[in-house]
Design a protein around this motif. Structure first.
Motif, short mmCIF file in Angstrom:
data_model
loop_
_atom_site.label_atom_id
_atom_site.label_comp_id
_atom_site.label_asym_id
_atom_site.label_seq_id
_atom_site.Cartn_x
_atom_site.Cartn_y
_atom_site.Cartn_z
N ASN A 1 27.59 39.11 40.61
CA ASN A 1 28.06 39.47 39.27
C ASN A 1 29.20 40.48 39.37
O ASN A 1 28.99 41.67 39.60
N THR A 2 30.43 39.99 39.21
CA THR A 2 31.62 40.84 39.25
C THR A 2 32.56 40.42 38.13
O THR A 2 32.45 39.32 37.59
N PRO A 3 33.53 41.28 37.77
CA PRO A 3 34.50 40.89 36.75
C PRO A 3 35.27 39.63 37.11
O PRO A 3 35.59 38.82 36.22
N TRP A 4 35.58 39.43 38.38
CA TRP A 4 36.34 38.23 38.75
C TRP A 4 35.52 36.96 38.56
O TRP A 4 36.08 35.90 38.22
N LEU A 5 34.23 37.03 38.73
CA LEU A 5 33.42 35.84 38.44
C LEU A 5 33.45 35.53 36.95
O LEU A 5 33.55 34.35 36.56
N VAL A 6 33.40 36.54 36.11
CA VAL A 6 33.48 36.32 34.67
C VAL A 6 34.85 35.77 34.29
O VAL A 6 34.97 34.84 33.49
N ALA A 7 35.92 36.32 34.88
CA ALA A 7 37.26 35.81 34.61
C ALA A 7 37.39 34.36 35.03
O ALA A 7 38.01 33.55 34.33
N ALA A 8 36.80 34.02 36.17
CA ALA A 8 36.85 32.63 36.64
C ALA A 8 36.11 31.71 35.67
O ALA A 8 36.58 30.60 35.36
N TRP A 9 34.96 32.15 35.18
CA TRP A 9 34.18 31.34 34.25
C TRP A 9 34.98 31.07 32.98
O TRP A 9 35.07 29.93 32.51
N PHE A 10 35.58 32.11 32.43
CA PHE A 10 36.39 31.92 31.22
C PHE A 10 37.63 31.08 31.51
O PHE A 10 38.04 30.25 30.69
N GLY A 11 38.23 31.29 32.68
CA GLY A 11 39.41 30.51 33.02
C GLY A 11 39.12 29.03 33.11
O GLY A 11 39.92 28.18 32.66
N VAL A 12 37.98 28.67 33.68
CA VAL A 12 37.58 27.26 33.76
C VAL A 12 37.44 26.67 32.37
O VAL A 12 37.95 25.57 32.08
N LEU A 13 36.76 27.38 31.47
CA LEU A 13 36.54 26.86 30.13
C LEU A 13 37.83 26.79 29.34
O LEU A 13 38.06 25.83 28.58
N LYS A 14 38.71 27.78 29.51
CA LYS A 14 39.99 27.73 28.82
C LYS A 14 40.82 26.52 29.25
O LYS A 14 41.54 25.92 28.44
#
Length: 745
Positions: free
Chosen positions: A101-114
Motif C-alpha cells: 500500500n503506497t501512493p504509487w499503487l493508488v496512482a497506478a490504479w487510478f491511471g488504469v481506470l482513467k
C-alpha cells in the motif's frame, strides 16, 4: 437485461460475463444509486474531488510522504499517458498491479481506470506459481509492479520470453515503479505533462477484477463495474460509516483486497478525506501511527484490535471516532473489552469479494455485540435453506443477499453455485433474530478464514503433497482465539521419515516458500492415516471435528526460509501430537508422554477464590486461571531452586478448557506438572480442582528459555535440565488470601 454500449475496444471482460440468467437480482433502491449510463469511477472519485475541494487538499499520506488531491490526479494522468502512449494500452485491456500500500499503487490504479483499462490488483505476498495462475485467468497486457516485488512476478512471466522486449511469451510487459531504473514508471511519468482526458466508460463496463480463493484452490475472478465501485461508498460508507472531509483513514488490509480498496481509497476519496497508507505494521506500530497522524477512522481485523489491547496500547487510539472490523467474525468479548478500554464501538460487518464490500453491519447504538448487524441500506438479506426457502428466525441457514452489487465470475461454472434463485449465497451460515439482526454461525464450505485471510485448504494440501516427506495430507481450519481459525495440516509421512519437530518445521517452510506465507499450516499433526470415502475423497468434516476436539499444541512460527539456521540446537518448534512419539529415555529431552511421569516435577497449590476472581454466577475469568497457574509455576520453580527463571522465560502458549463453576470463598487446588522438557522450551499441564475434587479447568502452558540479550531461544543449561527432568513431585503449598485483613482459613 441489457448492457450499455461499451467503451472497451478489448471486449475480453464483457465477453466472459456470466449469462444474464445466472446473474443475481440487482436493485438500486436509494436515490444516490441512480447512476448515469456513462460513468468512470476514477473521474467521480478523483477529478470531481479536485473540482469540489481544490488540488491542495491532503489526500494520500505515509509516514514520510504527503500527496495532495492535485498530486494524485497529476500522477494518475501521467500513468494513463504512459499506459496509452508508451505501452499501447487499449480500453478494456487488463493491467496487473502488484505492490504494498503506497501512493504509487493508488496512482497506478487510478491511471488504469482513467485510461479505460481494467485493474487487476494482486497481493504482494503471492508467489510465482500463484501469479502465473492469475495471469492465465485475467490475461493482462501490462503489469505495474513495485520494484521490491519484481522477483516472483518475473519468475511467473519468464516462460516463453526471449528477454529482448521486456515481455513474456503472451506479451505481458512488466514495468517497475519506485526504483532507480531508467525505465521505472516514475521516470516515464516525469516525462509526461499530466494532462489526460479520462475515457468515457459505461457505468457497466468492468473496472476491476478481484480474485478470491476457491475451496478447490482454483482462484475465482470477480468482475466489478464502475458503478459498483461507487455503490459501496454510497451504501455502507455513507449510511453506516458516515465519514466527513476532515477524517483521516488508515488500516492494514492490502488494496488488493476489496475491503482495503474500499476502506483506504474509495471511501475517503468519495468525501474528500485523507488516507494514511501503511505498507506493514505490527498492531503496536499501527496504534503509534494512529496517534502520530491524527487518524480518525481505522480499518483492520479483530486479530489486530485484540493485539492492541494485549499490548496495552489502547490509549494511543484516543483520536479515533470510528473502528471497522471485517474479514473474520468479531467475538462479543473482544467488542466489550475494546469498548471498555477505549469507549469506542467497533463497527462489525460482513462483506465478500463477490459483493465488493460490506453488506450487513451496524453502528453506534444499533450495534448488538456478537451480532454482525442488519442489512446495510441498499441491500437485502435473508436466511434460507438449501432449496432457497426462508428459514424461521432463530434457526440457522444459508446467508442470502441482494443489492446494487453482486457476483459475476469471469467465465466460471461456479457462478451457478454462488448465485441461486437470484440470491448471492455467500457460503456463510447465519441466524436472524426476531429484530432482524444477523448472527454468524460458521462458514458453510471448506474455506479457512484466518486473521482475515481466505485460505483454501486444498491449495495448501497440493503444496504439502509435493514434498518428498509426505505420503498423504489433509488441511482444515480449527478454532483459534487469536486468529479466528488456524490452518492445521494432518500429515501421513513416508516410511523412514521421523515424526519430529524438525520435520514439521521443514514442511512449514516448504509451504511458505511455495505460496503466500500466510497460508502455511501453523499446526502440524502427524497421523498414520486420513479418513476417506470409498471413492478416496478426503472427509474434511471429520478432520475439522478432530481439530475442534484436540488439545494438541500449535507450532509457533517457523524460522523463515531466508534466515540462516544458527549453529547448535534450534528452538523447539513443538509441533502438535506426534503420531510416533519417541520412547521414554528416562531424561525426557526428546519429550515425555503427557501424563504424570514420576520423575518429572509437579506441585499442588491451594488457595481460595477471591471476590475479583468470579462473578455472582460462578463464572471465573480467563485472567484468573492464568494468575493461578503462574503462581503455581512460581512455587514450583522456587522449590526446584530455579526461581530466577520465573518471569524471564516468556509464555508462548496458554490454553484452558473450563468445565465447572467456582464460587467466591471456595477452596481450589491448582495442580501444575511438567510434561515435557524441550531443547529450549518447557511444557506444563494443569488442572484446577474445586471443592470435593470437582475438575473446574484443565489446560496447558508453554514457556521458552532465552538468555539475557539473546535474539532467540537458548538451550537449557545441563544443570537446569537435570533438575527439570529428575526432581519429581514437590510438596503442596497453601497460598493464603487476605480479605479484610484476615487470612483465609
Amino acid at each position: 437485461m441489457e448492457l450499455s454500449p461499451s467503451a472497451h475496444a478489448d471486449s475480453f471482460c464483457r465477453d466472459r460475463l456470466p449469462p444474464f440468467e445466472l446473474w443475481p437480482r440487482l436493485h438500486f433502491d436509494l436515490p444516490e444509486l441512480d447512476y448515469p449510463d456513462r460513468l468512470n469511477c476514477a473521474r467521480s472519485l478523483l477529478d470531481d474531488a479536485v473540482e469540489r475541494w481544490g488540488p491542495d487538499r491532503p489526500c494520500l499520506l505515509t509516514p514520510t510522504e504527503r500527496w495532495t488531491y492535485g498530486d494524485l490526479r497529476r500522477r494518475a494522468n501521467q500513468v494513463a499517458q504512459v499506459l496509452t502512449e508508451d505501452l499501447g494500452l487499449r480500453p478494456g485491456n487488463r493491467v496487473l498491479l502488484r505492490g504494498p500500500n503506497t501512493p504509487w499503487l493508488v496512482a497506478a490504479w487510478f491511471g488504469v481506470l482513467k485510461a479505460g483499462g481494467v485493474a487487476v490488483t494482486t497481493v504482494p505476498l503471492l508467489r510465482a506459481a500463484e501469479l502465473a495462475g492469475l495471469c492465465e485467468i485475467s490475461r493482462p497486457a501490462v503489469a505495474l509492479c513495485d520494484h521490491r516485488s519484481l522477483e516472483e512476478l518475473e519468475a511467473a512471466t519468464a516462460a516463453g520470453s526471449d528477454g529482448t522486449d521486456g515481455t513474456d511469451g503472451t506479451g505481458l510487459r512488466v514495468i517497475a515503479y519506485g526504483g532507480p531504473g531508467e525505465d521505472d514508471l516514475s521516470v516515464r511519468c516525469a516525462a509526461k505533462d499530466g494532462v489526460f482526458t479520462t475515457v468515457d466508460t459505461a457505468a457497466d463496463d468492468v473496472a476491476l477484477i478481484a480474485f478470491t480463493s476457491g475451496t478447490t484452490g482454483l482462484p475465482k475472478a470477480t468482475l466489478h463495474f464502475h458503478r459498483d465501485v461507487l455503490a459501496n461508498a454510497d451504501t455502507f460508507s455513507r449510511h453506516i460509516l458516515r465519514p466527513g472531509p476532515d477524517d483521516v483513514f488508515t488500516g492494514t488490509p492490502p488494496l488488493a483486497f476489496t475491503f482495503g480498496l474500499g476502506g483506504l481509497v474509495v471511501f475517503p476519496l468519495r468525501v474528500g478525506a485523507a488516507t494514511l497508507l501503511v505498507e506493514s505494521a505490527t498492531p503496536l506500530q499501527l496504534a503509534d501511527l494512529v496517534a502520530a497522524h491524527g487518524v480518525s477512522i481505522l480499518f483492520t481485523a479483530p486479530t489486530a484490535y485484540r493485539a492492541i489491547l494485549a499490548a496495552g496500547a489502547a490509549d494511543r487510539l484516543s483520536g479515533l471516532r470510528r473502528c471497522v472490523s471485517a474479514g473474520e467474525p468479531l467475538p462479543a468479548a473482544v467488542w466489550e473489552e475494546f469498548h471498555a478500554a477505549t469507549g469506542l464501538r467497533i463497527i462489525d460487518g460482513i462483506g465478500a469479494t463477490e459483493m465488493l464490500h460490506v453488506f450487513i453491519s451496524a453502528a453506534d447504538e444499533d450495534i448488538r455485540p456478537g451480532s454482525t448487524g442488519r442489512p446495510v441500506p441498499g441491500y437485502r438479506a435473508a436466511v434460507v435453506d438449501e432449496n432457497g426457502a426462508p428459514v424461521p428466525d432463530g434457526h440457522p441457514g444459508l446467508l442470502a443477499v441482494t443489492g446494487p452489487t453482486g457476483c459475476r465470475y469471469l467465465d466460471d461454472p461456479r457462478q451457478s453455485t454462488y448465485v441461486r434463485g437470484g440470491w448471492n449465497i455467500t457460503g456463510d451460515t447465519y441466524i436472524r433474530d426476531a429484530d432482524g439482526y444477523f448472527w454468524y454461525v460458521a462458514r458453510s464450505d471448506d474455506m479457512i478464514v484466518s486473521s482475515g485471510y481466505n485460505i483454501a485448504g486444498p491449495e495448501v494440501e497440493k503444496v504439502l503433497a509435493g514434498h518428498p516427506y509426505v505420503a498423504d495430507c489433509g488441511v482444515v481450519g480449527v478454532p483459534d482465539d487469536r486468529r479466528g481459525m488456524l490452518v492445521k495440516a494432518y500429515v501421513v509421512l513416508c516410511a523412514g521419515v521421523p515424526a519430529a519437530p524438525e520435520t514439521a518445521l521443514e514442511l512449514q517452510n516448504h509451504v511458505k516458500a511455495a505460496i503466500a506465507p500466510f497460508k502455511y499450516p501453523r499446526a502440524v499433526e502427524f497421523v498414520t492415516g486420513l479418513p476417506r470415502t470409498e471413492t478416496g475423497k478426503l472427509r474434511r468434516s471429520e478432520l475439522r471435528t478432530r481439530g475442534r476436539e484436540s488439545t494438541a499444541l500449535p507450532a509457533p512460527d517457523p524460522i523463515p526460509a531466508s534466515t540462516p539456521t544458527p549453529a547448535g540446537p534450534v528452538a523447539d518448534p513443538s509441533p502438535v501430537a506426534d503420531a510416533n512419539p519417541a520412547p521414554n529415555d528416562g531424561g525426557c529431552a526428546a519429550g515425555c508422554p503427557e501424563a504424570r511421569v514420576p520423575h518429572l516435577p509437579s506441585v499442588v497449590v491451594e488457595r481460595r477464590v477471591e471476590w475479583m476472581d468470579t462473578d455472582a454466577a460462578g463464572h471465573y475469568h480467563h485472567s484468573t486461571v492464568v494468575r493461578w497457574v503462574e503462581a503455581a509455576e512460581a512455587v514450583l520453580l522456587r522449590r526446584l531452586g530455579l526461581a530466577h527463571l520465573f518471569g524471564s522465560t516468556p509464555r508462548v502458549h496458554f490454553e484452558a478448557d473450563y468445565r465447572a463453576r467456582l464460587w467466591f470463598g471456595e477452596a481450589v487446588r491448582t495442580e501444575l506438572r511438567i510434561t515435557k522438557v524441550g531443547a529450549s522450551s518447557l511444557h506444563y499441564a494443569f488442572t484446577v480442582h474445586g471443592e470435593e475434587g470437582t475438575e473446574a479447568a484443565t489446560g496447558r502452558m508453554v514457556i521458552a528459555h532465552s538468555a539475557a540479550r539473546a535474539t532467540g531461544t537458548t538451550p537449557w543449561p545441563a544443570e537446569v535440565r537435570e533438575v527439570l527432568t529428575k526432581a519429581g513431585r514437590q510438596a503442596p503449598e497453601l497460598i493464603e488470601n487476605h480479605r479484610g485483613g484476615a487470612p483465609c482459613a
